[in-house]
Design a protein around this motif. Structure first.
Motif, mmCIF file in Angstrom:
data_model
loop_
_atom_site.group_PDB
_atom_site.id
_atom_site.type_symbol
_atom_site.label_atom_id
_atom_site.label_comp_id
_atom_site.label_asym_id
_atom_site.label_seq_id
_atom_site.Cartn_x
_atom_site.Cartn_y
_atom_site.Cartn_z
ATOM 1 N N SER A 174 0.831 -1.211 0.000
ATOM 2 C CA SER A 174 0.000 0.000 0.000
ATOM 3 C C SER A 174 0.862 1.256 0.000
ATOM 4 N N LEU B 5 1.329 4.265 -3.131
ATOM 5 C CA LEU B 5 1.186 5.718 -3.019
ATOM 6 C C LEU B 5 2.112 6.440 -3.985
ATOM 7 N N ARG C 109 0.608 12.059 -6.334
ATOM 8 C CA ARG C 109 1.582 11.235 -5.602
ATOM 9 C C ARG C 109 2.286 12.060 -4.540
ATOM 10 N N ARG D 297 -0.061 12.721 -1.566
ATOM 11 C CA ARG D 297 -0.281 11.527 -0.742
ATOM 12 C C ARG D 297 0.966 11.191 0.068
#
Length: 97
Positions: free
Chosen positions: A12, A16, A25, A28
């Motif tokens: 996960s 990102l 990107r 995040r």
């Protein structure tokens, strides 16, 4: 957490930085990094609690047994249970700064 759960968390985090446009990107990843110190601290605390359960105030496993179980030294087990971190060493450069 099983190895599979750890891998899902790592996947996960990798996602990102792998998906979306550069701005998305960056946003995040910035959010993750902003929250990382608190998250990192909480993960360390959870690990310390788990080791304390294994040790059970000397009524459970020994430091050496815990170390063998987790693949770390008994000295590191002692440090974790004492709440000692190695972050200060990791943050210093080769010249000690």
């Amino acid at each position: 957490m099983s190895d599979e759960e750890v891998q899902r968390v790592l996947d996960s985090i990798n996602a990102l930085g792998d998906t979306g446009d550069a701005e998305g990107r960056a946003r995040r990843l910035t959010e993750l990094l902003d929250q990382w110190p608190d998250t990192h601290r909480r993960v360390r605390e959870m690990r310390q609690e788990a080791l304390a359960e294994l040790y059970d105030s000397g009524n459970g496993l020994t430091y050496r047994e815990i170390g063998a179980l987790l693949g770390i030294s008994f000295g590191r087990v002692r440090q974790i249970l004492a709440g000692e971190t190695t972050s200060a060493k990791k943050q210093k450069g080769p010249d000690g700064e």
